[in-house]
Design a protein around this motif. Structure first.
Motif, PDB file in Angstrom:
ATOM      1  N   ALA A 146     -46.422 -28.935   0.122  1.00 29.97           N
ATOM      2  CA  ALA A 146     -45.217 -28.786   0.939  1.00 29.97           C
ATOM      3  C   ALA A 146     -43.962 -29.058   0.115  1.00 29.97           C
ATOM      4  N   LYS A 147     -44.045 -29.991  -0.822  1.00 32.88           N
ATOM      5  CA  LYS A 147     -42.906 -30.255  -1.703  1.00 32.88           C
ATOM      6  C   LYS A 147     -42.581 -29.017  -2.534  1.00 32.88           C
TER       7      LYS A 147
ATOM      8  N   HIS B 210     -40.800 -26.593  -0.270  1.00 34.93           N
ATOM      9  CA  HIS B 210     -39.422 -27.049  -0.049  1.00 34.93           C
ATOM     10  C   HIS B 210     -38.516 -26.647  -1.217  1.00 34.93           C
ATOM     11  N   GLY B 211     -39.028 -26.733  -2.434  1.00 39.35           N
ATOM     12  CA  GLY B 211     -38.208 -26.436  -3.597  1.00 39.35           C
ATOM     13  C   GLY B 211     -38.186 -24.977  -4.006  1.00 39.35           C
TER      14      GLY B 211
ATOM     15  N   LEU C 211     -42.189 -21.386   9.458  1.00 36.97           N
ATOM     16  CA  LEU C 211     -41.226 -21.568   8.372  1.00 36.97           C
ATOM     17  C   LEU C 211     -39.925 -20.804   8.625  1.00 36.97           C
TER      18      LEU C 211
ATOM     19  N   ARG D 114     -36.073 -21.359   7.902  1.00 40.56           N
ATOM     20  CA  ARG D 114     -35.791 -20.719   6.608  1.00 40.56           C
ATOM     21  C   ARG D 114     -35.951 -19.215   6.746  1.00 40.56           C
TER      22      ARG D 114
ATOM     23  N   THR E  98     -42.624 -29.431   5.234  1.00 41.64           N
ATOM     24  CA  THR E  98     -41.514 -28.683   4.616  1.00 41.64           C
ATOM     25  C   THR E  98     -40.239 -28.855   5.427  1.00 41.64           C
ATOM     26  N   PHE E  99     -40.371 -28.813   6.752  1.00 40.82           N
ATOM     27  CA  PHE E  99     -39.212 -29.034   7.609  1.00 40.82           C
ATOM     28  C   PHE E  99     -38.667 -30.446   7.432  1.00 40.82           C
ATOM     29  N   SER E 100     -39.543 -31.433   7.399  1.00 40.50           N
ATOM     30  CA  SER E 100     -39.122 -32.826   7.237  1.00 40.50           C
ATOM     31  C   SER E 100     -38.374 -33.025   5.928  1.00 40.50           C
ATOM     32  N   LEU E 101     -38.858 -32.395   4.859  1.00 34.15           N
ATOM     33  CA  LEU E 101     -38.206 -32.519   3.558  1.00 34.15           C
ATOM     34  C   LEU E 101     -36.831 -31.853   3.552  1.00 34.15           C
ATOM     35  N   GLY E 102     -36.655 -30.882   4.430  1.00 39.85           N
ATOM     36  CA  GLY E 102     -35.370 -30.182   4.496  1.00 39.85           C
ATOM     37  C   GLY E 102     -34.249 -30.999   5.088  1.00 39.85           C
TER      38      GLY E 102
ATOM     39  N   ALA F  51     -32.338 -28.419   7.353  1.00 35.80           N
ATOM     40  CA  ALA F  51     -33.406 -27.743   8.081  1.00 35.80           C
ATOM     41  C   ALA F  51     -33.227 -27.906   9.585  1.00 35.80           C
TER      42      ALA F  51
END
Length: 269
Positions: free
Chosen positions: A108-109, A112-113, A136, A140, A239-243, A247
């Motif tokens: 997921a990281k 995200h990147g 996603l 995004r 991925t959403f959390s990392l945004g 996000a």
């Protein structure tokens, strides 16, 4: 006696034996890692790798009958159908804890990147790809695309770039299309994430992240996609959390557009 205990452990955990390292298996079984090598040699293999390869092959269904070959004779009795459903639900639930949370988080990281995310799933795996794509795109929208979603697959294969991520989903029997996507991602230098039922899956070769799910142990004529769906939803959630705030703002904007176009049925009236 100790080799018999290790042998029973391997027989009862054949999926783990084909997907986890010998050290991990030994820790789970409470045994010395060398015991797995001794077991393999005791039953005629050159070493643990050879035995694991045989276990992987044994789990692989026939190419000519990958689904009908799984079908068992129908049970008889007043509760036979309920028993089959119960067995299936129990098998599905037992497979989920085997998914590596840390592996999914690391993948997921990468998502995200990534500048763009490509998702490939063919035949029954298309449903998993569609789900991941939908979730996603909620936050995004302009950076996620299904391979072959808007035209021939080969047009997308040539568009992969090194700063992008490619997610390929598959289980045995593997489609040639999934392998071609993985090879194109590798040639482009894109980060490859394979959601697969085995580390030996051809579309997982050379992958930066291999996220394993149990497909074969569930009873029924068709392999299970429950684990693959769980991985897809976990990838989207992390991925959403990392945004962070960005996000969340994008998700809120998407929700506002959906509301404005009356996508959802109103609960009032």
């Amino acid at each position: 006696m100790r080799l018999q205990e290790v042998g029973r452990f391997v027989a009862a955990n054949d999926y783990d034996a084909t997907t986890r390292s010998m050290r991990d298996l030994a820790a789970e079984a409470g045994a010395d890692p060398a015991a797995f090598t001794r077991l393999a040699k005791a039953i005629g293999y050159s070493g643990w790798d050879a035995l694991r390869a045989a276990l992987t092959e044994a789990r692989r269904p026939s190419q000519t009958s990958p689904f009908s070959g799984r079908a068992k004779g129908r049970r008889h009795g007043p509760h036979a159908d309920v028993a089959l459903i119960t067995d299936k639900l129990e098998a599905e639930a037992a497979g989920l804890p085997r998914i590596s949370a840390s592996s999914v988080a690391n993948a997921a990281k990468t998502l995200h990147g990534a500048k763009r995310i490509w998702i490939a799933g063919f035949r029954s795996c298309r449903s998993v790809a569609e789900l991941l794509n939908y979730e996603l795109r909620l936050f995004r929208a302009d950076e996620v695309q299904i391979v072959g979603g808007s035209g021939p697959d080969d047009l997308d294969l040539g568009a992969f770039r090194a700063d992008e991520a490619v997610v390929v989903i598959g289980f045995t029997p593997y489609t040639g299309a999934s392998v071609r996507v993985a090879e194109a991602a590798y040639r482009a230098g894109a980060t490859l994430i394979a959601i697969a039922d085995s580390v030996a899956a051809p579309m997982a070769e050379g992958a930066d992240h291999v996220l394993l799910f149990e497909a074969a142990s569930s009873p029924g004529f068709f392999p299970s996609l429950t684990g693959a769906i769980a991985i897809a939803q976990s990838l989207a959630a992390v991925t959403f959390s990392l945004g962070g705030a960005t996000a969340k703002k994008r998700l809120q904007d998407t929700e506002a557009r959906l509301t404005a176009t009356s996508i959802y049925v109103s609960e009032k009236g």
